[in-house]
Design a protein around this motif. Structure first.
Motif, PDB file in Angstrom:
ATOM      1  N   PRO A  60       7.944  -5.966   7.630  1.00  0.00           N
ATOM      2  CA  PRO A  60       8.727  -6.626   6.373  1.00  0.00           C
ATOM      3  C   PRO A  60       7.839  -7.850   6.008  1.00  0.00           C
ATOM      4  O   PRO A  60       7.773  -8.209   4.664  1.00  0.00           O
ATOM      5  CB  PRO A  60      10.013  -6.918   6.928  1.00  0.00           C
ATOM      6  N   ALA A  61       7.605  -8.585   6.854  1.00  0.00           N
ATOM      7  CA  ALA A  61       6.633  -9.692   6.312  1.00  0.00           C
ATOM      8  C   ALA A  61       5.349  -9.353   5.453  1.00  0.00           C
ATOM      9  O   ALA A  61       5.241 -10.215   4.504  1.00  0.00           O
ATOM     10  CB  ALA A  61       6.370 -10.727   7.619  1.00  0.00           C
ATOM     11  N   LYS A  62       4.825  -8.635   5.988  1.00  0.00           N
ATOM     12  CA  LYS A  62       3.764  -8.130   5.252  1.00  0.00           C
ATOM     13  C   LYS A  62       4.058  -7.656   3.936  1.00  0.00           C
ATOM     14  O   LYS A  62       3.439  -7.829   2.913  1.00  0.00           O
ATOM     15  CB  LYS A  62       2.637  -6.963   5.801  1.00  0.00           C
ATOM     16  N   ALA A  63       4.945  -6.804   3.773  1.00  0.00           N
ATOM     17  CA  ALA A  63       5.257  -6.238   2.641  1.00  0.00           C
ATOM     18  C   ALA A  63       5.805  -7.411   1.583  1.00  0.00           C
ATOM     19  O   ALA A  63       5.597  -7.447   0.555  1.00  0.00           O
ATOM     20  CB  ALA A  63       6.663  -5.286   2.758  1.00  0.00           C
ATOM     21  N   SER A  64       6.604  -8.572   2.276  1.00  0.00           N
ATOM     22  CA  SER A  64       6.915  -9.620   1.268  1.00  0.00           C
ATOM     23  C   SER A  64       5.731 -10.277   0.782  1.00  0.00           C
ATOM     24  O   SER A  64       5.799 -10.817  -0.480  1.00  0.00           O
ATOM     25  CB  SER A  64       7.746 -10.487   1.936  1.00  0.00           C
ATOM     26  N   HIS A  65       4.626 -10.457   1.408  1.00  0.00           N
ATOM     27  CA  HIS A  65       3.493 -10.991   1.183  1.00  0.00           C
ATOM     28  C   HIS A  65       2.601 -10.272   0.105  1.00  0.00           C
ATOM     29  O   HIS A  65       2.297 -11.178  -0.972  1.00  0.00           O
ATOM     30  CB  HIS A  65       2.622 -11.238   2.324  1.00  0.00           C
ATOM     31  N   ILE A  66       2.720  -9.158   0.224  1.00  0.00           N
ATOM     32  CA  ILE A  66       2.150  -8.191  -0.780  1.00  0.00           C
ATOM     33  C   ILE A  66       2.902  -8.414  -2.228  1.00  0.00           C
ATOM     34  O   ILE A  66       2.237  -8.358  -3.228  1.00  0.00           O
ATOM     35  CB  ILE A  66       2.069  -6.626  -0.328  1.00  0.00           C
ATOM     36  N   ARG A  67       4.237  -8.519  -2.024  1.00  0.00           N
ATOM     37  CA  ARG A  67       5.027  -8.750  -3.162  1.00  0.00           C
ATOM     38  C   ARG A  67       4.773  -9.905  -3.986  1.00  0.00           C
ATOM     39  O   ARG A  67       4.480  -9.761  -5.365  1.00  0.00           O
ATOM     40  CB  ARG A  67       6.698  -8.426  -2.888  1.00  0.00           C
ATOM     41  N   GLY A  68       4.513 -10.850  -3.266  1.00  0.00           N
ATOM     42  CA  GLY A  68       4.218 -12.038  -3.698  1.00  0.00           C
ATOM     43  C   GLY A  68       2.977 -12.037  -4.461  1.00  0.00           C
ATOM     44  O   GLY A  68       2.711 -12.542  -5.754  1.00  0.00           O
ATOM     45  N   ASP A  69       1.941 -11.515  -3.921  1.00  0.00           N
ATOM     46  CA  ASP A  69       0.486 -11.168  -4.552  1.00  0.00           C
ATOM     47  C   ASP A  69       0.666 -10.489  -5.901  1.00  0.00           C
ATOM     48  O   ASP A  69      -0.021 -10.677  -6.898  1.00  0.00           O
ATOM     49  CB  ASP A  69      -0.449 -10.743  -3.747  1.00  0.00           C
ATOM     50  N   ARG A  70       1.609  -9.609  -5.730  1.00  0.00           N
ATOM     51  CA  ARG A  70       1.626  -8.533  -6.948  1.00  0.00           C
ATOM     52  C   ARG A  70       2.163  -9.390  -8.058  1.00  0.00           C
ATOM     53  O   ARG A  70       1.945  -8.973  -9.103  1.00  0.00           O
ATOM     54  CB  ARG A  70       2.514  -7.283  -6.559  1.00  0.00           C
ATOM     55  N   ILE A  71       3.374 -10.027  -7.910  1.00  0.00           N
ATOM     56  CA  ILE A  71       3.990 -10.848  -8.962  1.00  0.00           C
ATOM     57  C   ILE A  71       3.069 -11.884  -9.508  1.00  0.00           C
ATOM     58  O   ILE A  71       2.953 -12.018 -10.734  1.00  0.00           O
ATOM     59  CB  ILE A  71       5.134 -11.593  -8.306  1.00  0.00           C
TER      60      ILE A  71
END
Length: 379
Positions: free
Chosen positions: A56-67
């Motif tokens: 979940p932490a990695k997914a959240s980090h990817i989400r931030g980079d995508r935004i």
């Protein structure tokens, strides 16, 4: 069994679904992210729990980079890769230009020769380069390499000429931009192409005797006709009975077999008429048919054999040399001017026939010396 329900995580915009594990028995989580950007809502798969080591932490980090636009989605990555592959496939490399050149010039008679030049010489050295990536120093090194490895100046010139032709073709067809002339220049090797084979009287007698000794007199007629007409090898191999006008006394050189691609005609001499009359005809339309009645591809073996039997010089070209011998015999006779010789040889310009000028000059000198015998001036 896959569970399509969304399961929340402690991270905003990150959820997972449970599905069968890849490569092993059991289940694993597949993580997704949801975010809003430029007024649009995006939902994207970011990875599997075990197969991609996703958390979940990695997914959240990817989400931030995508935004923030720092990272492309998997779909965008796939599309970018596909676009890169398409761009690479249509990149104006010499290999790509060669493929397009073959398609456009499929009917050219010299395709086989060009194909050999490309495959044996250009493909490895320049196939992966675009015209903009080639520099004059590359051409210089390549030219020196060809000459040092035993290629003749004429062969080297033809190979470099094909490379230059491909680049010009690409520019003309809008496939590439014209290279900067200050960065790419072709310096061709100097070629002494004024070599002219000729027969002495003794050599001519030995050559005709060698032809008489050949078991296949139809094949021997090919060489006799080459010497009697000066026709090029390609025109002779493509010669059909319908091309010979026995009544009007002409041989038609059809455009599809003529070197220049233009239909022309040459006189049918009595020598040529006798040679043709002795050929045993078959059902083939060709005067000198090959296998199954089609066009014959080569006469090299018999030409080499007759050359050796007649004791001709080693550098005498067994087929093309006969064309030069024909022209030399006419020029040195003093009975044929250079303009007429040009027409008989179907040369484009008088410059091509000029190589025989010295033979015509010698004939004129012999004619002028007749006055010595007439006047009998004692010096």
């Amino acid at each position: 069994m896959a569970d399509q329900r969304r399961h929340k995580t402690a991270y905003p915009g990150v959820f997972y679904r449970v599905t069968e594990r890849v490569g092993r028995a059991g289940e694993e989580k597949v993580y997704y992210i949801v975010f809003k950007k430029d007024g649009k809502v995006f939902e994207e798969k970011v990875g599997r729990q075990f197969a991609d080591n996703m958390t979940p932490a990695k997914a959240s980090h990817i989400r931030g980079d995508r935004i923030e636009g720092k990272l492309l989605s998997r779909k965008e990555i796939r599309e970018a890769e596909a676009e890169a592959q398409r761009a690479e496939a249509t990149k104006p490399t010499i290999a790509f230009l060669w493929e397009q050149y073959q398609l456009v010039n499929a009917e050219r008679k010299d395709q086989k020769t060009d194909r050999n030049r490309y495959n044996f010489h250009l493909s490895q050295s320049f196939g992966g380069k675009t015209p903009d990536e080639i520099r004059t120093i590359d051409i210089d090194k390549f030219r020196q390499h060809l000459l040092k490895t035993g290629r003749s100046p004429q062969t080297t010139k033809h190979v470099l000429g094909l490379l230059r032709r491909l680049i010009r073709f690409g520019v003309k067809k809008g496939l590439c931009t014209a290279p900067d002339e200050s960065k790419l220049h072709f310096e061709m090797p100097k070629v002494d192409n004024l070599k002219t084979e000729s027969f002495t009287h003794e050599q001519l007698l030995r050559y005709m005797e060698a032809l008489d000794q050949e078991p296949d007199q139809n094949a021997a007629a090919f060489l006799r006709l080459a010497l009697a007409t000066g026709m090029r090898k390609g025109a002779l191999m493509g010669l059909q009975w319908s091309d010979i006008d026995f009544e009007q006394g002409f041989i038609i050189l059809r455009g599809e077999v003529a070197k220049k691609g233009k239909t022309e005609k040459i006189p049918l001499s009595e020598s040529a008429r006798r040679i043709l009359s002795r050929i045993i005809k078959t059902d083939s339309p060709f005067v000198f048919p090959g296998k199954f009645g089609g066009q014959r591809k080569d006469f090299r073996k018999i030409a080499e054999r007759v050359k050796l039997k007649a004791g001709l010089p080693q550098d005498f070209r067994p087929l093309h040399g006969l064309r030069h011998a024909y022209a030399s015999l006419l020029a040195s006779s003093g009975k044929v001017d250079l303009y007429t010789l040009q027409k008989l040889l179907t040369h484009n310009s008088p410059q091509m026939t000029q190589r025989y000028a010295h033979l015509a000059d010698e004939a004129m000198k012999r004619a002028a010396s007749v006055v010595d015998d007439i006047l009998k001036i004692d010096r």
